[in-house]
Design an enzyme around this catalytic site. Structure first.
Site, PDB file in Angstrom:
ATOM      1  N   ASP A  66       0.656  -1.239   0.402  1.00 14.85           N
ATOM      2  CA  ASP A  66       0.067  -0.288  -0.073  1.00 14.85           C
ATOM      3  C   ASP A  66       0.733   1.422  -0.212  1.00 14.85           C
ATOM      4  O   ASP A  66       1.786   1.421  -0.420  1.00 14.85           O
ATOM      5  CB  ASP A  66      -1.543  -0.128   0.993  1.00 14.85           C
ATOM      6  CG  ASP A  66      -2.037   0.498   1.332  1.00 14.85           C
ATOM      7  OD1 ASP A  66      -2.380   1.722   0.022  1.00 14.85           O
ATOM      8  OD2 ASP A  66      -3.238   0.750   1.621  1.00 14.85           O
TER       9      ASP A  66
HETATM   10  C1  BGC Z   1      -4.991   3.030   0.468  1.00 16.56           C
HETATM   11  C2  BGC Z   1      -5.209   2.185  -1.044  1.00 16.56           C
HETATM   12  C3  BGC Z   1      -5.509   3.521  -2.374  1.00 16.56           C
HETATM   13  C4  BGC Z   1      -3.806   3.308  -2.190  1.00 16.56           C
HETATM   14  C5  BGC Z   1      -3.763   4.263  -4.023  1.00 16.56           C
HETATM   15  C6  BGC Z   1      -3.852   3.970  -0.166  1.00 16.56           C
HETATM   16  O1  BGC Z   1      -3.909   4.935   0.466  1.00 16.56           O
HETATM   17  O2  BGC Z   1      -5.186   2.644   1.728  1.00 16.56           O
HETATM   18  O3  BGC Z   1      -6.648   1.329  -1.120  1.00 16.56           O
HETATM   19  O4  BGC Z   1      -5.245   1.855  -3.366  1.00 16.56           O
HETATM   20  O5  BGC Z   1      -3.319   4.691  -1.621  1.00 16.56           O
HETATM   21  O6  BGC Z   1      -4.062   5.228  -3.888  1.00 16.56           O
END
Ligand code: BGC
Length: 753
Positions: A284
């Site tokens: 993530d």
């Molecule tokens: C979130 C993800 C997301 C990623 C990209 C993160 O902060 O937890 O779910 O896909 O950002 O935007």
């Protein structure tokens, strides 16, 4: 449109099921992909390999981006949505980098790209996987039209705590429902083949346990023991692997002290060895280096080492792999073969997506986004996502003798707020609000429309405008009150400690109630809210979650009876925040509640310690929720009868067939979501009081009665037992076929050796 899509999808499904040459074709296509991966991998330098493992976010300066790409230092870019820029960057990758490996363009396309569908939690309320699949297919068609080939969806985290803002992004509290909806979503995004230019790679996230954040506070630690993890939180992810999800994303949380991004058990033992996942795993956002803040790595080098060795193939935005891996390899701490495996996983998906053959997006005018057929599909999804929670004296649908309607509330005409969380690309100019749609329908029926906003937004507290709205509304025959939450109050990092309505909304409902006119309350929110009092002051209540671009016409059709509600709660609705986490599929205590009264004020002063009977409930909130899981009304009524099992004893390799009759006993054509629950009465470990195992949507005309059946292989009663083995344990079970998780008569059966 929905039908056309579904026909197409089922045609593809039939082809793949019956095509006898298909397996051979797939095998040889896979062999070709593997050969191409190996050939390319052999040519790559360590820096180029690490480049593939590097995902960066887009930046304004295209020169800087191009330079990195030219050097082979970037495998994927997230948050680029302009096809001209995407093509320019892709051209640098293909024509100017040494090996010409295309970039994978990623975006959070969560519930629609431009045409916004109801939030996933709302879609889950439809109990209709076709709605989810169609929504994801349309999102993929729109997103791929600008060059996006990878979405970070579906989120299939089980969420049992509505304080957690991300509850909006998932399919609710239930393992089975989430598995079915997750699979539907993956099928929709990835289409019949990843290689199709309108397909985008799906990403099953967040692996794993993220929804169990302590206290419902985002990013927080979880403490899920392995058995619970395997029985409740992991099955949707296993289903995602089986459905061919191309990618997985690790979660931010640490579980029992181990952050998911460095969790060998999850990423290697379960995902790769047990489930044989052959796609790639992305971290993530910065979750690799956040392992330092967690206290799981001393510095970036250790964070990178732990993540790579655990099985993270691509690092989202924090760049530690590129920076640290060369030295780690020199120091013999990291093997280059581990890097090779990660790069194989990434290249495999790039080849499968056909990016090498078809890297460019179409530039020029975009006629795909907001296509009328997409808008109609979004409307149908919204219709099927709105739950009728209450309908005293059949207040809804509005009667033909109504002469005037008052529309009130901060969500009645809030084009941005009805879209919900994660709407990067949906344009509010396309939103059709309830006010506009009710106005249209009122004109058709010669009904006078009075509109007073009452409050400007959900946190507004202006008592003067509330009074003004109540005065205006008092002149109407019926009041439609639109309340709820602004989009920004749910989603990532947007958690709440108190689930009551924000601002002056409760006072608004009270003021409307005091007019003496029937109040129909429509709640647009990202989560279940604690609205017991406001429900008691409303004659009818529709819960629409954030219904998306076409929410207005969908709700108007339901209010006027053009459509009939059919959705059911995808989560337990608590009465009070203090009851959460709250879910139907809990284990029993040794002292289950026998009463649901709120006894606080009935207790005598100096009453004896055991005078209330010592069972498991709250003095100030009882035991029951406001609404159980699977609950929802229709304008018609249904009756269940003759629920019969094919026999009452089954061996573990047999299949239960349960037959029942369902009758539409009301006056409207309607759709019932029939639910099948099972309880394993006693096991080597305690088992949930009920678990959803099947559901179906059945549409019946008034007085129509149908004999229907479910089939459930006994093997699906398996669970992770005392020996941490997934087995069916022989013994006594109960089964329910019912309208929600709290209704119906138990039908017993036995599983024998
Ligand atoms: C979130 C993800 C997301 C990623 C990209 C993160 O902060 O937890 O779910 O896909 O950002 O935007």
């Amino acid at each position: 449109m929905t039908n056309r899509f579904l026909k197409l999808l089922s045609f593809v499904f039939i082809l793949s099921a019956v095509g006898c040459g298909k397996n051979n074709d797939t095998n040889s296509a896979n062999e070709t992909v593997e050969r191409r991966v190996e050939t390319l991998l052999r040519k790559m330098t360590l820096e180029e390999k690490l480049g593939q493992m590097n995902q960066i976010t887009s930046y304004a300066n295209i020169e800087d981006l191009s330079n990195l790409i030219k050097k082979g230092e970037v495998g994927s870019i997230l948050n680029e949505i302009d096809p001209v820029r995407i093509n320019a960057l892709q051209r640098v990758a293909i024509e100017e980098s040494r090996l010409g490996i295309p970039i994978l363009i990623a975006r959070d396309v969560i519930h629609g790209f431009k045409t916004i569908f109801p939030i996933p939690l709302g879609q889950a309320a439809s109990f209709n996987p076709d709605i989810v699949e169609t929504g994801a297919r349309i999102a993929a068609i729109e997103a791929s039209s600008v060059g996006i080939r990878w979405t970070f969806a579906p989120m299939i985290d089980i969420g049992r705590d509505p304080r957690w803002g991300r509850i909006a992004e998932g399919f609710g509290e239930d393992t089975y429902l989430t598995s079915v909806m997750g699979v539907a979503s993956i099928k929709g995004y990835q289409g019949d083949s990843l290689n199709n230019p309108t397909s985008i790679a799906a990403c099953a996230k967040h692996f794993a346990g993220y929804g169990a954040a302590e206290g419902g506070r985002d990013y927080n630690s979880t403490n899920i023991p392995e058995r619970l993890l395997r029985n409740v939180f992991l099955p949707p992810f296993e289903a995602a692997v089986n459905a061919g999800a191309a990618t997985f994303m690790t979660s931010f949380n640490d579980n029992d002290g181990i952050p998911s991004t460095g969790n060998v058990f999850l990423l290697k033992d379960v995902l790769r060895k047990e489930w044989k996942f052959d796609g790639f795993v992305v971290s993530d956002w910065a979750s690799v280096v956040e392992m330092i803040t967690h206290g799981y790595a001393a510095d970036e080098a250790e964070a990178a080492l732990k993540a790579i060795n655990a099985g993270v193939d691509m690092e989202m935005v924090s760049g530690s792999f590129v920076k640290e891996a060369p030295q780690l390899i020199k120091d013999n701490k990291l093997k280059e073969s581990v890097i090779d495996d990660a790069v194989r996983d990434i290249l495999r998906i790039k080849f499968k997506l056909g990016l090498f053959e078809n890297p460019y997006a179409k530039e020029g005018s975009n006629t795909v986004c907001y296509d009328e057929s997409h808008l109609q599909a979004a409307k149908q999804a919204a219709i099927e996502s709105v739950i009728l929670l209450k309908n005293t004296n059949q207040t809804l649908p509005v009667k033909s003798d109504i002469k005037s309607i008052a529309v009130v509330g901060p969500m009645a005409n809030a084009p941005y707020e009805q879209l919900g969380t994660w709407v990067f690309d949906g344009d509010k100019a396309y939103t059709q609000t309830p006010l506009k749609a009710i106005d249209n329908l009122s004109k058709c029926h010669n009904i006078q429309l009075i509109y007073e906003q009452g409050l400007t937004h959900s946190r507004d507290n202006n008592m003067a405008t509330i009074a003004k709205a109540a005065n205006a509304a008092a002149k109407a025959d019926v009041i439609f009150a639109f309340i709820g939450e602004e989009s920004i109050l749910s989603g990532e990092a947007h958690c709440l400690a108190d689930l009551n309505l924000q601002g002056g909304q409760s006072a608004l409902i009270e003021a409307l109630y005091k007019t003496g006119k029937p109040v129909v309350t429509v709640v647009m929110a990202g989560r279940p809210l604690t609205i017991e009092k406001e429900i008691s002051q409303s004659a009818a209540v529709l819960y629409s979650f954030h219904p998306g671009t076409m929410g207005g016409p969908a709700i108007a059709d339901l209010l006027f009876g053009v459509a009939v509600p059919s959705a059911k709660t995808p989560m337990t609705f608590p009465k009070a925040t203090g009851q959460v986490p709250m879910y139907y599929s809990h284990n029993n205590t040794g002292r289950p509640a026998t009463r649901n009264e709120v006894l606080l004020n009935n207790i005598e002063v100096e009453a004896g310690q055991t005078s209330l009977g010592c069972t498991s409930f709250y003095l100030d909130a009882g035991f029951d929720p406001l609404y159980p899981f699977g609950y929802g009304l229709s304008y018609t009524t249904f009756s269940y009868s003759n629920i019969k099992l094919s026999k009452d004893k089954f061996k573990s390799d047999e299949t239960i067939k349960v037959e029942f009759e369902l009758e539409n006993t009301g006056n409207y054509q309607g759709t019932e979501v029939v639910q099948l629950y099972v309880q394993d009465k006693s096991g080597s470990v305690t088992r949930p009081v009920k678990e959803l195992k099947r559901f179906m949507r059945v549409t019946l005309q008034p007085t129509e009665k149908k004999t229907l059946s479910f089939e459930l292989p006994i093997s699906e009663l398996a669970f992770w037992n005392i020996d941490m083995k997934k087995v069916v344990e022989p013994g006594d079970f109960n089964l329910w076929v019912a309208t929600d998780s709290q209704s119906g008569e138990a039908v017993p059966f036995t599983v024998i050796q």
